[in-house]
Design an enzyme around this catalytic site. Structure first.
Site, PDB file in Angstrom:
ATOM      1  N   TYR A   1      -1.917  -0.765  10.896  1.00 48.97           N
ATOM      2  CA  TYR A   1      -2.171  -1.380   9.585  1.00 48.97           C
ATOM      3  C   TYR A   1      -0.997  -1.106   8.638  1.00 48.97           C
ATOM      4  O   TYR A   1      -0.462  -2.009   7.997  1.00 48.97           O
ATOM      5  CB  TYR A   1      -3.480  -0.840   8.979  1.00 48.97           C
ATOM      6  CG  TYR A   1      -3.587  -1.121   7.498  1.00 48.97           C
ATOM      7  CD1 TYR A   1      -3.837  -2.405   7.035  1.00 48.97           C
ATOM      8  CD2 TYR A   1      -3.379  -0.104   6.551  1.00 48.97           C
ATOM      9  CE1 TYR A   1      -3.896  -2.675   5.678  1.00 48.97           C
ATOM     10  CE2 TYR A   1      -3.434  -0.363   5.197  1.00 48.97           C
ATOM     11  CZ  TYR A   1      -3.689  -1.652   4.762  1.00 48.97           C
ATOM     12  OH  TYR A   1      -3.727  -1.923   3.413  1.00 48.97           O
TER      13      TYR A   1
ATOM     14  N   LYS B   1       2.057  -3.633   6.666  1.00 45.79           N
ATOM     15  CA  LYS B   1       2.481  -3.648   5.253  1.00 45.79           C
ATOM     16  C   LYS B   1       3.981  -3.403   5.165  1.00 45.79           C
ATOM     17  O   LYS B   1       4.700  -4.051   4.394  1.00 45.79           O
ATOM     18  CB  LYS B   1       1.716  -2.589   4.454  1.00 45.79           C
ATOM     19  CG  LYS B   1       0.229  -2.849   4.332  1.00 45.79           C
ATOM     20  CD  LYS B   1      -0.050  -4.113   3.536  1.00 45.79           C
ATOM     21  CE  LYS B   1      -1.525  -4.411   3.417  1.00 45.79           C
ATOM     22  NZ  LYS B   1      -1.817  -5.752   2.897  1.00 45.79           N
TER      23      LYS B   1
ATOM     24  N   SER C   1       0.833  -1.203   0.000  1.00 48.83           N
ATOM     25  CA  SER C   1       0.000   0.000   0.000  1.00 48.83           C
ATOM     26  C   SER C   1       0.865   1.249   0.000  1.00 48.83           C
ATOM     27  O   SER C   1       1.968   1.252   0.567  1.00 48.83           O
ATOM     28  CB  SER C   1      -0.863  -0.008   1.272  1.00 48.83           C
ATOM     29  OG  SER C   1      -1.486   1.236   1.459  1.00 48.83           O
TER      30      SER C   1
HETATM   31  P1  NAD Z   1     -10.923  -7.000   1.447  1.00 49.48           P
HETATM   32  O1  NAD Z   1     -11.116  -6.957   2.917  1.00 49.48           O
HETATM   33  O2  NAD Z   1     -12.093  -6.839   0.565  1.00 49.48           O
HETATM   34  O3  NAD Z   1     -10.178  -8.374   1.035  1.00 49.48           O
HETATM   35  C1  NAD Z   1      -9.301  -9.030   1.913  1.00 49.48           C
HETATM   36  C2  NAD Z   1      -9.750 -10.476   1.996  1.00 49.48           C
HETATM   37  O4  NAD Z   1      -8.851 -11.199   2.838  1.00 49.48           O
HETATM   38  C3  NAD Z   1     -11.141 -10.647   2.585  1.00 49.48           C
HETATM   39  O5  NAD Z   1     -11.895 -11.458   1.716  1.00 49.48           O
HETATM   40  C4  NAD Z   1     -10.910 -11.333   3.929  1.00 49.48           C
HETATM   41  O6  NAD Z   1     -11.977 -12.183   4.282  1.00 49.48           O
HETATM   42  C5  NAD Z   1      -9.616 -12.073   3.661  1.00 49.48           C
HETATM   43  N1  NAD Z   1      -8.773 -12.373   4.825  1.00 49.48           N
HETATM   44  C6  NAD Z   1      -8.288 -11.519   5.774  1.00 49.48           C
HETATM   45  N2  NAD Z   1      -7.498 -12.177   6.641  1.00 49.48           N
HETATM   46  C7  NAD Z   1      -7.475 -13.463   6.232  1.00 49.48           C
HETATM   47  C8  NAD Z   1      -6.814 -14.633   6.716  1.00 49.48           C
HETATM   48  N3  NAD Z   1      -6.034 -14.603   7.802  1.00 49.48           N
HETATM   49  N4  NAD Z   1      -7.010 -15.797   6.053  1.00 49.48           N
HETATM   50  C9  NAD Z   1      -7.808 -15.856   4.957  1.00 49.48           C
HETATM   51  N5  NAD Z   1      -8.438 -14.787   4.452  1.00 49.48           N
HETATM   52  C10 NAD Z   1      -8.262 -13.603   5.072  1.00 49.48           C
HETATM   53  O7  NAD Z   1      -9.798  -5.918   1.085  1.00 49.48           O
HETATM   54  P2  NAD Z   1      -9.310  -5.345  -0.316  1.00 49.48           P
HETATM   55  O8  NAD Z   1      -9.676  -3.913  -0.364  1.00 49.48           O
HETATM   56  O9  NAD Z   1      -9.716  -6.247  -1.402  1.00 49.48           O
HETATM   57  O10 NAD Z   1      -7.741  -5.420  -0.083  1.00 49.48           O
HETATM   58  C11 NAD Z   1      -6.975  -6.529  -0.490  1.00 49.48           C
HETATM   59  C12 NAD Z   1      -5.545  -6.318  -0.039  1.00 49.48           C
HETATM   60  O11 NAD Z   1      -5.071  -5.082  -0.598  1.00 49.48           O
HETATM   61  C13 NAD Z   1      -5.396  -6.190   1.481  1.00 49.48           C
HETATM   62  O12 NAD Z   1      -4.169  -6.808   1.846  1.00 49.48           O
HETATM   63  C14 NAD Z   1      -5.299  -4.686   1.684  1.00 49.48           C
HETATM   64  O13 NAD Z   1      -4.568  -4.363   2.834  1.00 49.48           O
HETATM   65  C15 NAD Z   1      -4.565  -4.256   0.429  1.00 49.48           C
HETATM   66  N6  NAD Z   1      -4.807  -2.848   0.069  1.00 49.48           N
HETATM   67  C16 NAD Z   1      -6.098  -2.400  -0.061  1.00 49.48           C
HETATM   68  C17 NAD Z   1      -6.327  -1.069  -0.373  1.00 49.48           C
HETATM   69  C18 NAD Z   1      -7.721  -0.518  -0.482  1.00 49.48           C
HETATM   70  O14 NAD Z   1      -7.893   0.703  -0.418  1.00 49.48           O
HETATM   71  N7  NAD Z   1      -8.749  -1.344  -0.665  1.00 49.48           N
HETATM   72  C19 NAD Z   1      -5.245  -0.210  -0.581  1.00 49.48           C
HETATM   73  C20 NAD Z   1      -3.947  -0.708  -0.456  1.00 49.48           C
HETATM   74  C21 NAD Z   1      -3.740  -2.041  -0.126  1.00 49.48           C
HETATM   75  C1  WQD Z   2      -9.562   9.873   0.722  1.00 43.99           C
HETATM   76  C2  WQD Z   2      -9.738  11.364   0.912  1.00 43.99           C
HETATM   77  C3  WQD Z   2      -9.999  12.006   3.206  1.00 43.99           C
HETATM   78  C4  WQD Z   2     -13.841  10.045   3.840  1.00 43.99           C
HETATM   79  C5  WQD Z   2      -6.973   4.812   2.770  1.00 43.99           C
HETATM   80  C6  WQD Z   2      -5.909   4.168   3.613  1.00 43.99           C
HETATM   81  C7  WQD Z   2      -4.770   3.732   2.739  1.00 43.99           C
HETATM   82  C8  WQD Z   2      -5.266   2.838   1.597  1.00 43.99           C
HETATM   83  C9  WQD Z   2      -6.383   3.479   0.852  1.00 43.99           C
HETATM   84  C10 WQD Z   2      -5.102   0.556   2.332  1.00 43.99           C
HETATM   85  C11 WQD Z   2      -8.948  11.926   2.091  1.00 43.99           C
HETATM   86  C12 WQD Z   2     -11.258  12.320   2.423  1.00 43.99           C
HETATM   87  C13 WQD Z   2     -12.668  10.513   3.281  1.00 43.99           C
HETATM   88  C14 WQD Z   2     -14.863  10.962   4.191  1.00 43.99           C
HETATM   89  C15 WQD Z   2     -13.478  12.751   3.364  1.00 43.99           C
HETATM   90  N1  WQD Z   2      -5.794   1.599   2.102  1.00 43.99           N
HETATM   91  N2  WQD Z   2     -12.490  11.841   3.047  1.00 43.99           N
HETATM   92  N3  WQD Z   2     -14.630  12.293   3.942  1.00 43.99           N
HETATM   93  O1  WQD Z   2      -7.195   7.793   3.686  1.00 43.99           O
HETATM   94  O2  WQD Z   2      -6.363   8.274   1.316  1.00 43.99           O
HETATM   95  O3  WQD Z   2      -6.424   5.961   2.134  1.00 43.99           O
HETATM   96  O4  WQD Z   2      -7.408   3.895   1.765  1.00 43.99           O
HETATM   97  O5  WQD Z   2      -3.942   0.377   2.235  1.00 43.99           O
HETATM   98  O6  WQD Z   2      -3.866   3.057   3.561  1.00 43.99           O
HETATM   99  O7  WQD Z   2      -5.454   5.109   4.578  1.00 43.99           O
HETATM  100  O8  WQD Z   2      -8.549   7.063   1.641  1.00 43.99           O
HETATM  101  O9  WQD Z   2     -10.903   7.124   0.963  1.00 43.99           O
HETATM  102  O10 WQD Z   2     -10.348   7.243   3.428  1.00 43.99           O
HETATM  103  O11 WQD Z   2      -9.822   9.198   1.968  1.00 43.99           O
HETATM  104  O12 WQD Z   2     -13.321  13.968   3.192  1.00 43.99           O
HETATM  105  O13 WQD Z   2     -15.916  10.605   4.729  1.00 43.99           O
HETATM  106  O14 WQD Z   2     -11.116  11.623   1.209  1.00 43.99           O
HETATM  107  O15 WQD Z   2      -9.732  13.016   4.158  1.00 43.99           O
HETATM  108  O16 WQD Z   2      -8.518  13.212   1.728  1.00 43.99           O
HETATM  109  P1  WQD Z   2      -7.093   7.385   2.274  1.00 43.99           P
HETATM  110  P2  WQD Z   2      -9.985   7.591   2.024  1.00 43.99           P
END
Ligand code: NAD
Ligand code: WQD
Length: 340
Positions: free
Chosen positions: A149, A153, A124
């Protein structure tokens, strides 16, 4: 390739299955469904025209992982499984460290034992912490994270780098996602958060649906063009395509490489509201609220490395992201909980 997707029923993984299958790969899923449902895989099956084989298991359960690797031969693994809610991780740090680290360690031990040493990991942009400058490049120093979190990562990246350094048979690709939003064009799969969403786009779609009254814009006094926070939003289908490119790369390289997956374009919160309203013809009532703890003014990628090395770049526009996010939400007001 035969590819195992951990966390394969989640938001990003379900979209990635579609792109992997379009590219001719075979997939198997392992998920404990702690933040997803088997129904999501049924929806994927409707898109790709065949069932998605899956195991319900915790990736940290070494006996279960041993069974999965004994029953299958995988060429590569994409490791999505993990807990991902930033705010929750501040209140439940142990749960986050235990789940995310244990799952990774057990997975890697099982992979090594079975001679499967190609791994793509969901990292991330959060590992960059509070950036000194944008756009963010992969070779920039990561000073530290602002929440548990993010630290999971960061730590997992270090663990995987160490594994690849110690054994040249490993090929590890660390993908640093920016802000994935949107949904598959069909509206059959999409983001399905539990309870009130923390992230901007699912919050907006729920305001648009009338489930929530109004959006709070967290701060309008940042040093950005309109004062609201700027992020690199990327369509989840573009992100999914990035995984196909990463698997191809892992198939013919060894060592550990890091890639940003972003568009390189920063949009503000007001850009998102205005674009959503314009393309979907739905007003989004909002109020200006105080800044949210831990937020940075601007965070966006330099995606040059992914373009030059993986041959991948995001194609879809912010309009596409807003339209597809709403298409999914409007067709699925209760997420996957209906009988579609
Ligand atoms: P999500 O929660 O929809 O998917 C994660 C999946 O992992 C879920 O289906 C959950 O049930 C499963 N899971 C969690 N722990 C587990 C375990 N111990 N064993 C088996 N299954 C498990 O999340 P997502 O948004 O699809 O994210 C996927 C990956 O990408 C995550 O690692 C997340 O940290 C990373 N990521 C997400 C974002 C985002 O904004 N969505 C941004 C950056 C990184
Ligand atoms: C986006 C923008 C908020 C909600 C997060 C995680 C990051 C990654 C992606 C996993 C910001 C603003 C938000 C609201 C708002 N996930 N906002 N009102 O914080 O950039 O990233 O998701 O790895 O680690 O931190 O995403 O969608 O929460 O916010 O004004 O109700 O929207 O302040 O500027 P963020 P977000």
């Amino acid at each position: 390739m035969r590819i195992l997707l951990t966390g394969g029923a989640g938001y990003i993984a379900t979209h990635t299955i579609v792109e992997l299958c379009n590219a001719g790969h075979d997939v198997t899923v392992v998920d404990n469904f702690c933040n997803s449902q088997p129904a999501a895989l049924k929806r994927v099956a409707r898109i790709i025209g065949r069932e998605v084989p899956y195991y319900e298991a915790d990736v940290a359960d070494s006996a279960a992982m041993e069974r999965i690797f004994s029953e299958n031969t995988f060429d590569a693994v994409i490791h999505f499984a993990g807990l991902k809610a930033v705010g929750e991780s501040v209140h439940q740090p142990l749960r986050y460290y235990r789940n995310n680290l244990d799952a990774t360690l057990t997975l890697c031990e099982t992979m090594a034992k079975h001679g499967c040493k190609r791994l793509v990991f969901s990292s991330s942009a959060t590992v960059y912490g509070v950036p000194d400058e944008v756009p963010l490049r992969e070779d920039m120093f990561c000073k530290g994270c602002t929440n548990p979190y993010g630290w999971t990562k960061y730590m997992i990246e270090k663990i995987l780098m160490g594994i690849a350094e110690a054994d040249p048979d490993w090929s590890v690709v660390l993908l640093r996602y920016f802000n994935p939003i949107g949904a598959h064009e069909s509206g059959l799969i999409g983001e399905n958060p539990n309870g009130i969403p923390n992230n901007l786009m699912p919050y907006i779609t729920q305001v648009a649906a009338g489930h929530l009254e109004k959006l709070s814009v967290f701060g309008n006094d940042y040093e950005t063009p309109d004062g609201t926070g700027v992020r690199d939003y990327i369509h989840v289908m573009d992100l999914a395509a990035g995984h196909v490119a990463a698997c191809d790369y892992a198939g013919c390289h060894s060592g550990c490489e890091i890639f940003n997956l972003g568009t390189g374009i920063g949009y503000s919160v007001m850009d998102i509201i205005n674009t959503f309203e314009r393309v979907n013809h739905i007003p989004i009532p909002y109020v200006i609220a105080p800044r949210r703890d831990g937020d940075v003014a601007a965070c966006y990628a330099d995606p040059t490395k992914a373009k030059e090395v993986l041959g991948w770049q995001a194609k879809r526009s912010l309009e596409d992201m807003c339209r597809d996010a709403w298409h999914w939400q409007s067709l699925n007001p209760d997420g996957y909980s209906d009988k579609q």
